[in-house]
Design a protein around this motif. Structure first.
Motif, PDB file in Angstrom:
ATOM      1  N   SER A 174       8.850 -37.236  32.451  1.00 53.28           N
ATOM      2  CA  SER A 174       8.120 -38.101  33.469  1.00 53.28           C
ATOM      3  C   SER A 174       7.391 -36.431  33.554  1.00 53.28           C
ATOM      4  O   SER A 174       7.897 -34.776  34.210  1.00 53.28           O
ATOM      5  CB  SER A 174       8.442 -38.134  34.294  1.00 53.28           C
ATOM      6  N   GLY A 175       5.628 -36.661  33.822  1.00 53.25           N
ATOM      7  CA  GLY A 175       5.349 -35.577  34.434  1.00 53.25           C
ATOM      8  C   GLY A 175       4.720 -34.245  32.859  1.00 53.25           C
ATOM      9  O   GLY A 175       3.618 -33.749  33.038  1.00 53.25           O
ATOM     10  N   GLN A 176       5.093 -34.921  32.046  1.00 52.26           N
ATOM     11  CA  GLN A 176       5.283 -33.551  31.267  1.00 52.26           C
ATOM     12  C   GLN A 176       3.378 -34.119  30.356  1.00 52.26           C
ATOM     13  O   GLN A 176       2.530 -35.469  29.923  1.00 52.26           O
ATOM     14  CB  GLN A 176       6.034 -34.650  29.466  1.00 52.26           C
ATOM     15  N   ARG A 177       2.469 -33.096  30.205  1.00 51.73           N
ATOM     16  CA  ARG A 177       1.012 -33.445  29.521  1.00 51.73           C
ATOM     17  C   ARG A 177       0.944 -32.206  27.723  1.00 51.73           C
ATOM     18  O   ARG A 177       1.111 -32.107  27.552  1.00 51.73           O
ATOM     19  CB  ARG A 177       0.157 -32.091  30.334  1.00 51.73           C
ATOM     20  N   ILE A 178       0.188 -33.969  27.355  1.00 48.04           N
ATOM     21  CA  ILE A 178       0.156 -33.452  25.946  1.00 48.04           C
ATOM     22  C   ILE A 178      -1.172 -34.790  25.588  1.00 48.04           C
ATOM     23  O   ILE A 178      -2.442 -34.443  26.480  1.00 48.04           O
ATOM     24  CB  ILE A 178       0.648 -34.679  25.232  1.00 48.04           C
ATOM     25  N   VAL A 179      -2.151 -32.877  24.766  1.00 47.15           N
ATOM     26  CA  VAL A 179      -3.376 -33.029  24.183  1.00 47.15           C
ATOM     27  C   VAL A 179      -3.562 -33.625  22.872  1.00 47.15           C
ATOM     28  O   VAL A 179      -2.382 -33.219  22.167  1.00 47.15           O
ATOM     29  CB  VAL A 179      -4.060 -31.984  23.928  1.00 47.15           C
ATOM     30  N   LEU A 180      -3.725 -34.894  22.796  1.00 46.66           N
ATOM     31  CA  LEU A 180      -3.696 -35.725  21.556  1.00 46.66           C
ATOM     32  C   LEU A 180      -5.128 -36.171  20.490  1.00 46.66           C
ATOM     33  O   LEU A 180      -5.436 -36.480  21.010  1.00 46.66           O
ATOM     34  CB  LEU A 180      -2.820 -37.490  21.804  1.00 46.66           C
ATOM     35  N   PRO A 181      -5.251 -35.548  19.974  1.00 48.54           N
ATOM     36  CA  PRO A 181      -6.409 -35.569  19.571  1.00 48.54           C
ATOM     37  C   PRO A 181      -6.951 -36.521  17.788  1.00 48.54           C
ATOM     38  O   PRO A 181      -5.338 -36.420  17.753  1.00 48.54           O
ATOM     39  CB  PRO A 181      -7.262 -34.293  18.626  1.00 48.54           C
ATOM     40  N   SER A 182      -7.699 -37.011  18.113  1.00 58.00           N
ATOM     41  CA  SER A 182      -7.408 -38.089  16.697  1.00 58.00           C
ATOM     42  C   SER A 182      -9.382 -38.297  16.446  1.00 58.00           C
ATOM     43  O   SER A 182     -10.168 -38.204  18.004  1.00 58.00           O
ATOM     44  CB  SER A 182      -6.990 -39.224  17.121  1.00 58.00           C
ATOM     45  N   PRO A 183      -9.042 -38.694  15.089  1.00 56.70           N
ATOM     46  CA  PRO A 183     -10.551 -39.122  15.096  1.00 56.70           C
ATOM     47  C   PRO A 183     -11.180 -40.562  15.663  1.00 56.70           C
ATOM     48  O   PRO A 183     -12.295 -40.086  15.345  1.00 56.70           O
ATOM     49  CB  PRO A 183     -10.457 -39.153  13.394  1.00 56.70           C
ATOM     50  N   ASN A 184     -10.513 -41.528  15.650  1.00 52.77           N
ATOM     51  CA  ASN A 184     -10.547 -42.674  16.303  1.00 52.77           C
ATOM     52  C   ASN A 184     -10.453 -43.144  17.976  1.00 52.77           C
ATOM     53  O   ASN A 184     -11.425 -42.751  18.482  1.00 52.77           O
ATOM     54  CB  ASN A 184     -10.691 -43.613  14.742  1.00 52.77           C
ATOM     55  N   GLY A 185      -9.476 -43.252  18.712  1.00 49.87           N
ATOM     56  CA  GLY A 185      -9.529 -43.559  19.344  1.00 49.87           C
ATOM     57  C   GLY A 185      -9.720 -42.760  20.625  1.00 49.87           C
ATOM     58  O   GLY A 185      -9.992 -42.852  21.244  1.00 49.87           O
ATOM     59  N   ALA A 186      -9.486 -41.228  19.705  1.00 50.54           N
ATOM     60  CA  ALA A 186      -8.735 -40.072  21.534  1.00 50.54           C
ATOM     61  C   ALA A 186     -10.185 -39.640  21.168  1.00 50.54           C
ATOM     62  O   ALA A 186     -11.595 -39.736  22.796  1.00 50.54           O
ATOM     63  CB  ALA A 186      -8.874 -38.665  20.593  1.00 50.54           C
ATOM     64  N   THR A 187     -11.421 -40.407  20.352  1.00 50.29           N
ATOM     65  CA  THR A 187     -13.329 -39.583  20.212  1.00 50.29           C
ATOM     66  C   THR A 187     -13.718 -41.141  20.941  1.00 50.29           C
ATOM     67  O   THR A 187     -14.498 -40.579  21.973  1.00 50.29           O
ATOM     68  CB  THR A 187     -13.589 -39.514  18.754  1.00 50.29           C
ATOM     69  N   ILE A 188     -13.122 -42.025  20.594  1.00 53.44           N
ATOM     70  CA  ILE A 188     -13.655 -43.096  21.341  1.00 53.44           C
ATOM     71  C   ILE A 188     -13.762 -43.087  22.816  1.00 53.44           C
ATOM     72  O   ILE A 188     -14.925 -43.500  23.609  1.00 53.44           O
ATOM     73  CB  ILE A 188     -13.483 -44.662  20.661  1.00 53.44           C
ATOM     74  N   SER A 189     -12.175 -43.461  22.859  1.00 52.46           N
ATOM     75  CA  SER A 189     -12.246 -43.112  24.622  1.00 52.46           C
ATOM     76  C   SER A 189     -13.010 -42.046  24.957  1.00 52.46           C
ATOM     77  O   SER A 189     -13.155 -42.428  26.421  1.00 52.46           O
ATOM     78  CB  SER A 189     -10.644 -42.378  24.315  1.00 52.46           C
TER      79      SER A 189
END
Length: 250
Positions: free
Chosen positions: A93-108
């Motif tokens: 809980s409270g942990q922060r993650i940077v999650l790159p991706s070619p599809n889901g992240a870019t579209i978000s």
């Protein structure tokens, strides 16, 4: 207006260009990348984590993660956190993650100020309910994959099925594209959902790489109550009331 599906409440269109076409005409958007971005986001947020989507292979991602006080997720099999949903099941809980991706992240990151949710099979019912609070016009975006040769869109069966799982819980009139997604979900679940996902191209790719657990996690229907919403650049648990988020214009 031809491609906005504005005659219908529930709209469904593929990939980045699809999101750009319909998002601004919707009250809320649900991004669907079953294998594996939105499944990974849902797993992390259900544990109380926050996930910052980031464009794929952008060299500034390291600096961005440092600025956010976040862990930078890497490729599958490298590091403790990655696009593998299984790798995010231990997020605290409270942990922060940077999650790159070619599809889901870019579209978000392409939907502008429209309330944007991460949806998948694991949270289909919950995310439909949360998005509906913004208004009747909901855009559902199956992300698809990219062909390695030229990065063009490859429609992905698992994302169409995931979109259908969500759309079945949404009220209002449905575009033909949205109806087709529901039929894909109904067809997959009328036999064996897991066999369908394991047997499609994206599923086989993960199985060949040894990530059977990620396919299994992705196929657990409505196993999470989390409805991750993109707020201040991060996917996090949606508030009980969404009145703070303005509705988009038709």
């Amino acid at each position: 207006m031809t491609f906005t599906q504005s005659e219908y409440d529930i709209r469904c269109e593929w990939g980045l260009r699809g999101a750009e076409a319909i998002a601004r005409h919707c009250n809320a958007v649900i991004v669907v990348d079953v294998l594996s971005f939105t499944t990974a986001v849902t797993v992390a947020v259900s544990k109380g984590g926050m996930v910052f989507p980031y464009k794929w292979k952008d060299d500034s991602r390291i600096t961005f993660a440092e600025e956010k006080g976040a862990i930078l997720a890497g490729p599958r099999g490298k590091g403790s956190h990655s696009l593998s949903p299984a790798s995010l099941s231990a997020v605290q809980s409270g942990q922060r993650i940077v999650l790159p991706s070619p599809n889901g992240a870019t579209i978000s990151l392409s939907t502008g100020g429209v309330p944007t949710y991460a949806g998948c099979l694991r949270n289909a019912k919950a995310v439909a309910a949360a998005a509906s609070k913004h208004g009747p016009r909901i855009g559902v975006i199956p992300c698809g994959e990219r062909w390695e040769a030229d990065s063009s869109l490859r429609p992905a069966l698992e994302d169409l099925i995931g979109a259908g799982a969500i759309i079945q819980h949404l009220g209002g009139s449905r575009s033909p594209e949205a109806c087709t997604a529901v039929r894909a979900y109904e067809g997959a679940t009328s036999s064996s959902l897991i066999d369908t996902i394991r047997g499609c191209s994206s599923g086989k790719e993960l199985l060949e790489r040894g990530y059977d657990i990620d396919v299994l996690l992705a196929c657990e229907i409505d196993s999470d109550d989390a409805a991750p919403i993109l707020c201040d650049g991060a996917y996090q648990a949606a508030p009980e009331r969404n009145t703070a988020y303005p509705a988009a214009l038709r």
